[in-house]
Write a protein that holds these residues in place. Structure first.
Motif: not given
Length: 85
Positions: A21-44
């Motif tokens: 998991t890489e964080v670029y400033g306060m604007e972007r997160v890169l996640g590699e080798r994930h297992r999918g999105i469990v839940s999705y919303g504009t705040e979490t």
């Protein structure tokens, strides 16, 4: 985010070489080798991993791109935290 490492909480094995998991400033997160999105919303967004869930919290979050191995989340990143399964 002044010190994002303080906001990443969870078991020490969470930072295993199997997940990146890489964080670029306060604007972007890169996640590699994930297992999918469990839940999705504009705040979490909860991402499945081998060891549990990576939770990205913030404002105006959106999934910009996703493949079988990597994903990019953009928005105002406020916190990252770990949840066990």
């Amino acid at each position: 985010m002044k010190n994002w490492k303080e906001r990443l909480t969870g078991p020490s094995e969470a930072l295993s070489p199997r997940t990146l998991t890489e964080v670029y400033g306060m604007e972007r997160v890169l996640g590699e080798r994930h297992r999918g999105i469990v839940s999705y919303g504009t705040e979490t967004i909860r991402i499945g991993t081998d060891w549990g869930f990576l939770v990205v919290e913030g404002r105006d979050l959106r999934l910009c791109c996703m493949s079988r191995t990597a994903l990019v989340i953009r928005g105002r990143i406020m916190a990252l935290r770990m949840e066990e399964r």
